[in-house]
Design a protein around this motif. Structure first.
Motif, mmCIF file in Angstrom:
data_model
loop_
_atom_site.group_PDB
_atom_site.id
_atom_site.type_symbol
_atom_site.label_atom_id
_atom_site.label_comp_id
_atom_site.label_asym_id
_atom_site.label_seq_id
_atom_site.Cartn_x
_atom_site.Cartn_y
_atom_site.Cartn_z
ATOM 1 N N UNK A 142 0.813 -1.209 0.000
ATOM 2 C CA UNK A 142 0.000 0.000 0.000
ATOM 3 C C UNK A 142 0.849 1.263 0.000
ATOM 4 N N UNK A 143 2.022 1.229 0.613
ATOM 5 C CA UNK A 143 2.925 2.367 0.586
ATOM 6 C C UNK A 143 3.403 2.634 -0.841
ATOM 7 N N UNK A 144 3.784 1.579 -1.553
ATOM 8 C CA UNK A 144 4.237 1.751 -2.926
ATOM 9 C C UNK A 144 3.095 2.178 -3.845
ATOM 10 N N UNK A 145 1.890 1.663 -3.610
ATOM 11 C CA UNK A 145 0.737 2.117 -4.387
ATOM 12 C C UNK A 145 0.432 3.590 -4.134
ATOM 13 N N UNK A 146 0.585 4.036 -2.889
ATOM 14 C CA UNK A 146 0.365 5.448 -2.572
ATOM 15 C C UNK A 146 1.418 6.326 -3.243
ATOM 16 N N UNK A 147 2.669 5.877 -3.261
ATOM 17 C CA UNK A 147 3.709 6.642 -3.954
ATOM 18 C C UNK A 147 3.418 6.733 -5.443
ATOM 19 N N UNK A 148 2.974 5.642 -6.026
ATOM 20 C CA UNK A 148 2.614 5.636 -7.439
ATOM 21 C C UNK A 148 1.442 6.584 -7.702
ATOM 22 N N UNK A 149 0.465 6.577 -6.824
ATOM 23 C CA UNK A 149 -0.676 7.489 -6.959
ATOM 24 C C UNK A 149 -0.279 8.943 -6.827
#
Length: 74
Positions: A19-26
């Motif tokens: 979820x941290x990496x998805x948030x960075x991507x977002x």
């Protein structure tokens, strides 16, 4: 317990990393879109965002390090 199944701490750390990496991507997508449409106000909140991302990343790194230590002792 099945040896291929990770512990709860490992599952938690991997889920938080996902979820941290998805948030960075977002955030990256939102930044590119805002630059494309010419939104200037996004630059005002960037220091706050970088501060939070840095702190959350450090906490996540410590959690992953703790998980690696516990899993290696197991």
């Amino acid at each position: 317990m099945n040896r291929n199944q990770g512990s709860r701490l490992f599952r938690l750390a991997s889920r938080l990393l996902k979820y941290f990496l998805l948030a960075l991507f977002g955030l990256a997508i939102a930044y590119v879109v805002s630059i494309t449409f010419g939104v200037v106000n996004i630059a005002l909140i960037l220091p706050l965002v970088f501060d939070w991302v840095g702190r959350l990343g450090l906490i996540l790194f410590c959690l992953i390090a703790i998980t690696v230590i516990f899993e290696s002792l197991r």
